[in-house]
Scaffold this active site. Structure first.
Site, PDB file in Angstrom:
ATOM      1  N   LYS A 114      32.258  46.946  40.084  1.00 14.28           N
ATOM      2  CA  LYS A 114      33.429  47.513  40.572  1.00 14.28           C
ATOM      3  C   LYS A 114      32.999  47.191  42.289  1.00 14.28           C
ATOM      4  O   LYS A 114      32.784  48.063  42.646  1.00 14.28           O
ATOM      5  CB  LYS A 114      33.359  48.907  40.352  1.00 14.28           C
ATOM      6  CG  LYS A 114      34.820  49.421  40.658  1.00 14.28           C
ATOM      7  CD  LYS A 114      35.473  50.633  39.993  1.00 14.28           C
ATOM      8  CE  LYS A 114      36.273  51.345  40.337  1.00 14.28           C
ATOM      9  NZ  LYS A 114      37.705  50.447  40.101  1.00 14.28           N
TER      10      LYS A 114
HETATM   11  N1  PMP Z   1      39.524  47.494  35.195  1.00 15.46           N
HETATM   12  C1  PMP Z   1      39.806  47.425  36.643  1.00 15.46           C
HETATM   13  C2  PMP Z   1      39.735  45.908  37.303  1.00 15.46           C
HETATM   14  C3  PMP Z   1      39.861  48.360  37.232  1.00 15.46           C
HETATM   15  O1  PMP Z   1      39.891  48.536  38.808  1.00 15.46           O
HETATM   16  C4  PMP Z   1      39.763  49.692  36.689  1.00 15.46           C
HETATM   17  C5  PMP Z   1      39.742  51.121  37.492  1.00 15.46           C
HETATM   18  N2  PMP Z   1      38.738  51.449  38.145  1.00 15.46           N
HETATM   19  C6  PMP Z   1      39.807  49.778  35.464  1.00 15.46           C
HETATM   20  C7  PMP Z   1      39.618  48.511  34.708  1.00 15.46           C
HETATM   21  C8  PMP Z   1      39.493  50.979  34.561  1.00 15.46           C
HETATM   22  O2  PMP Z   1      38.313  51.698  34.790  1.00 15.46           O
HETATM   23  P1  PMP Z   1      38.165  53.279  34.632  1.00 15.46           P
HETATM   24  O3  PMP Z   1      38.673  53.581  33.269  1.00 15.46           O
HETATM   25  O4  PMP Z   1      36.705  53.490  34.869  1.00 15.46           O
HETATM   26  O5  PMP Z   1      38.963  53.757  35.631  1.00 15.46           O
END
Ligand code: PMP
Length: 308
Positions: free
Chosen positions: A170
């Protein structure tokens, strides 16, 4: 379109409404109006950094350990040395909740390469910048958007393959997702579904995608350039508890068009029904029965102490 304009207007408002929040900045808490980082910070100059988004329910972070682990994984992927260990990061997150008396909200920990020179060489960045931004749910309308079913298009912008930038980390590099989101805005829909470089269905611009077909739940596997969402893993656990089989695989566009149901998952959206893709109805065009069951289970999980 009107919905998106509201979202933009409300998000602008959120900055003002959260002016009284205390931001964690390199080990200290400072009022948000005074919280600033250098223009030479490589997070700002080059998107050189990593971040997390964590939900807070009833004063407790949801799946804190998973988020902290993902933050450290992301940092390792770009060889960024977080100046704290996992326990210290968890403590900083809990302190941010406590200091702000945050009950229902969202936290955004960010670690950048830190202040350096104008050149992109990270060697000159001596100390990473560590920030945690807290927001109350009521000041962050994105956290309520998931209650309404979504419509999406398939974007022509592909997810970055891991041989370019690490897709499962991320990082602060969201430009391709932003370009995809612009396509959704131009089409007047809520979200853009992105494919990976091979053409397999990957995920939304800030959320993972699930499909339901004949009672089974499918989602893109980790090698399809997805971010391994914490909500995605919570949803797979929820399905396990419900006795619903989940399959991680390489999904095609046809799988998406032929799905009985679909939904998006993320920390801010939680679980949002996806009822239209490229102008075509998914299933009967309404939130499906399995989506509803998974949503109910997720609500139960939010209340459980050991999820937090
Ligand atoms: N994919 C992307 C590209 C994201 O930015 C996010 C949000 N952070 C997610 C999926 C979902 O991740 P999470 O459930 O950990 O928020």
């Amino acid at each position: 379109m009107a919905k998106q304009e509201n979202e933009i207007k409300e998000n602008r408002g959120s900055r003002k409404d959260s002016a009284d929040m205390l931001i964690y900045l390199n080990g200290e808490f400072v009022p948000s109006s005074k919280a600033s980082v250098s223009v030479f910070d490589h997070g700002f100059l080059y998107g050189d950094g990593v971040f997390e988004g964590i939900a807070v329910y009833a004063g407790r972070p949801f799946r804190l350990e998973e988020h902290v682990k993902r933050l450290f994984d992301s940092a390792r992927a770009i060889d960024l040395n977080i100046p704290l260990d996992e326990n210290q990061v968890a403590k900083a997150i809990l302190d941010t909740i406590r200091k702000n008396k945050l009950d229902e909200g969202y936290l955004r920990p960010i670690v950048t390469r830190g202040e350096g020179t104008l050149g992109l060489n990270p060697t000159y960045c001596r100390k990473p910048t560590f920030v945690i931004i807290p927001l109350r749910t009521r000041d962050y309308p994105l956290m309520n958007l998931g209650k309404q079913p979504a419509r999406a298009i398939v974007s022509t912008i592909r997810r970055n393959p891991s041989f370019c930038t690490p897709a499962s980390a991320k990082t602060l590099n969201y430009l391709n997702n932003i370009l995809a989101k612009q396509q959704a805005n131009a089409a007047g829909v809520d979200e853009a579904i992105m494919l990976d470089w091979t053409g397999a269905v990957s995920e939304g611009t800030g959320d993972n995608l699930f499909l339901v077909k004949r009672g089974r739940v499918f989602t893109a596997s980790l090698h399809c350039s997805i971010l391994p969402g914490v909500t995605r893993s919570a949803v797979m656990d929820a399905c396990g508890n419900l006795g619903i089989k989940t399959v991680e695989s390489e999904l095609t566009l046809a799988d998406l068009y032929m799905a009985d149901e679909a939904f998006l998952t993320s920390t801010s959206l939680e679980i949002q029904a996806l009822v239209e893709i490229d102008g075509r109805k998914i299933g009967n065009g309404r939130e499906g029965t399995i989506t509803k069951r998974v949503k109910r289970k997720f609500e139960e999980m939010k209340k459980k102490k050991n999820e937090r």
